[in-house]
Design a protein around this motif. Sequence first.
Motif, mmCIF file in Angstrom:
data_model
loop_
_atom_site.group_PDB
_atom_site.id
_atom_site.type_symbol
_atom_site.label_atom_id
_atom_site.label_comp_id
_atom_site.label_asym_id
_atom_site.label_seq_id
_atom_site.Cartn_x
_atom_site.Cartn_y
_atom_site.Cartn_z
ATOM 1 N N GLY A 147 -42.424 -56.028 -35.950
ATOM 2 C CA GLY A 147 -41.913 -54.942 -35.125
ATOM 3 C C GLY A 147 -40.952 -54.009 -35.820
ATOM 4 O O GLY A 147 -40.366 -53.137 -35.177
ATOM 5 N N SER A 174 -44.324 -52.300 -37.432
ATOM 6 C CA SER A 174 -45.074 -53.326 -38.142
ATOM 7 C C SER A 174 -45.649 -54.337 -37.156
ATOM 8 O O SER A 174 -44.918 -54.864 -36.304
ATOM 9 C CB SER A 174 -44.169 -54.051 -39.136
ATOM 10 N N PRO A 175 -46.947 -54.654 -37.236
ATOM 11 C CA PRO A 175 -47.506 -55.681 -36.355
ATOM 12 C C PRO A 175 -46.966 -57.073 -36.671
ATOM 13 O O PRO A 175 -47.069 -57.979 -35.842
ATOM 14 C CB PRO A 175 -49.013 -55.587 -36.614
ATOM 15 N N ASN A 229 -44.279 -45.860 -37.412
ATOM 16 C CA ASN A 229 -45.080 -46.937 -36.858
ATOM 17 C C ASN A 229 -44.232 -48.193 -36.793
ATOM 18 O O ASN A 229 -43.190 -48.301 -37.462
ATOM 19 C CB ASN A 229 -46.320 -47.197 -37.723
ATOM 20 N N THR A 237 -45.732 -54.118 -27.908
ATOM 21 C CA THR A 237 -45.812 -54.291 -29.358
ATOM 22 C C THR A 237 -44.608 -53.675 -30.059
ATOM 23 O O THR A 237 -44.519 -53.724 -31.280
ATOM 24 C CB THR A 237 -47.103 -53.645 -29.905
ATOM 25 N N ASP A 255 -55.109 -57.322 -35.481
ATOM 26 C CA ASP A 255 -53.749 -57.842 -35.389
ATOM 27 C C ASP A 255 -53.257 -57.732 -33.950
ATOM 28 O O ASP A 255 -54.013 -57.398 -33.040
ATOM 29 C CB ASP A 255 -52.815 -57.118 -36.367
ATOM 30 N N VAL A 256 -51.982 -58.005 -33.739
ATOM 31 C CA VAL A 256 -51.420 -58.036 -32.404
ATOM 32 C C VAL A 256 -51.474 -56.671 -31.719
ATOM 33 O O VAL A 256 -51.395 -56.586 -30.488
ATOM 34 C CB VAL A 256 -49.967 -58.565 -32.467
ATOM 35 N N GLN A 257 -51.634 -55.598 -32.481
ATOM 36 C CA GLN A 257 -51.709 -54.252 -31.916
ATOM 37 C C GLN A 257 -53.136 -53.817 -31.590
ATOM 38 O O GLN A 257 -53.341 -52.698 -31.124
ATOM 39 C CB GLN A 257 -51.088 -53.254 -32.896
ATOM 40 N N ASN A 317 -52.743 -60.780 -28.447
ATOM 41 C CA ASN A 317 -52.857 -59.323 -28.360
ATOM 42 C C ASN A 317 -51.650 -58.631 -27.731
ATOM 43 O O ASN A 317 -51.728 -57.452 -27.383
ATOM 44 C CB ASN A 317 -54.127 -58.936 -27.594
ATOM 45 N N ALA A 318 -50.536 -59.345 -27.558
ATOM 46 C CA ALA A 318 -49.288 -58.778 -27.026
ATOM 47 C C ALA A 318 -49.375 -58.391 -25.557
ATOM 48 O O ALA A 318 -48.461 -57.767 -25.024
ATOM 49 C CB ALA A 318 -48.826 -57.579 -27.851
ATOM 50 N N GLU A 362 -54.765 -50.182 -30.608
ATOM 51 C CA GLU A 362 -55.171 -49.382 -31.760
ATOM 52 C C GLU A 362 -56.404 -50.000 -32.414
ATOM 53 O O GLU A 362 -56.390 -51.182 -32.750
ATOM 54 C CB GLU A 362 -54.044 -49.318 -32.804
ATOM 55 N N LYS A 399 -57.492 -48.741 -35.346
ATOM 56 C CA LYS A 399 -57.116 -48.664 -36.761
ATOM 57 C C LYS A 399 -58.348 -48.544 -37.668
ATOM 58 O O LYS A 399 -58.583 -49.353 -38.562
ATOM 59 C CB LYS A 399 -56.274 -49.876 -37.161
#
Length: 507
Positions: free
Chosen positions: A75, A71-72, A69, A412, A492-494, A260-261, A498, A500
């Motif tokens: 990266g 990291s939000p 993965n 992301t 988060d930004v992802q 949100n990227a 996602e 999650k």
Amino acid sequence: MWTTSIGKSAKIGLLAFSLAASVAIPSYAASDALTVVVTDEPKSLDPCDTDLSGNARVLRNNITETLVNLSPADGSVEPSLATAWEQVGDLAWKFTLREGVSFHDGKAFDAAAVAVALKRAQDPTLACEVGLATLKGIVLTPEVVDAKTLVIHTDFVEPILPNKLSALDIGSPDTPTHAKSREPIGTGPYKLAAWTPGQSITLTAFDKYWGDKPAIKDATILWRAESAVRAAMVDTGEAQIAYEIAPQDGTTANDHAFPNAETSVLRIDQEVAPLNDKRVREALNLAIDRDGLIGTIFHPQAQKAMQVVLPSVFGYNADIPVWSYDPEKARGLLDAARADGVPVDTEIVIYGRIGIYPNSSESLEAIQTMLADAGFNVRLEMLETSPWLKKLLKPWDGGRQPSILQTQIDNTEGDAVFTLPNRFTSDGNTSSIADTKLDTLISDASKATGDERKRLFQEAFKYLAVDAINIVPLFHMVTIARIAPDVNYTPDVQAGNEIKLKTISYR
């Protein structure tokens, strides 16, 4: 400056609450159940299609998982189904796989399963989104060393292969190899319980999950097109989380804004006249009052975009100027092109996607008015997701009408290679530009490392935005999620890709 108001908001709000009142709405869900409402139904639930965010938000780290993965926060690459990785030669990476993991169907997770997933993702007959996008342009050959050791060989030096493999969701080795699957089987904390097309998707916790058990046992994912309807569902207890709330609706203490990227963009079909003339494409950019759209239709915290990635992405070029609003200059460019025989009065259709982001229709209605004021002959056509995808993805009709397409581009993963090849090279699956110089820049940058990689990507972004002008960049986006007050969840930004679910619990 151009200004606007959101005329539909109050009507939609009344509709939402009358709709809620007309049916039996349960109180907040039991402590082990959760309902999430999103904008639209996924296109597919095949593990190899998670490069489309609508699919990924159901699958990624819920049903299926990846080797690593990102990291939000920064990266960086983090363990998931792989616990360690290293480059063992210029053209090879070794991955050590996690012990004690099984698929939902009981099959063991091992190197052979990863090899099957990797080969399947690259099979051109399946047209997997991950193969057409993130893994495009590189041949990855898996070598099974033993059950928990896999070496992946590349056909050229790939310094960020682990980052790329964060996009490869691993499905069961029994996933069909001849066709896409609607019944994904992964290793994640949830397994698919049901997908009722047009209605809902239900997930239930996988009791043999290798990691920490999620607090939520059963999750239901619904989709509703209107922001006010989604927001009202949280207020009434029909849902506990609602994504993509419009700025005019997101005014309560339960509404949480976050970057949100995503970058909102209008993609120009550069192959069809009059859009094959650079002056016309420049006029499109000059005709849009971006300042007038911020805080009215788009979130007040949205940032005007210079290019299709955020400043945090490796390869971002801070020296590209933001477009100014100059409708007079736009009209002059159109007049000059018209005098040279360019058919600038030809109707151009703007293809939008319903619900791609809050106020998506309103944003294009405003932009249509701006373009018309500058002298363009434009028609707006809003599409549901499936017909919009046909406009986004190749192949396209050779006799098509000149068009611009509303889309969003997210990154992301932190490197420009996850944005440029599929979207802006001649053979890219969503690319509407064919330029050999740009192709070479992107190819060379993708294979380079360090400062040279950064310089070449920056040059590619400048060429795209200033020399070719293939896009109308709009904004780096901000999203609002409405979250019930008794739910523990921090998007988060992802969060655009996602949900999650395993991070969510009740207070």
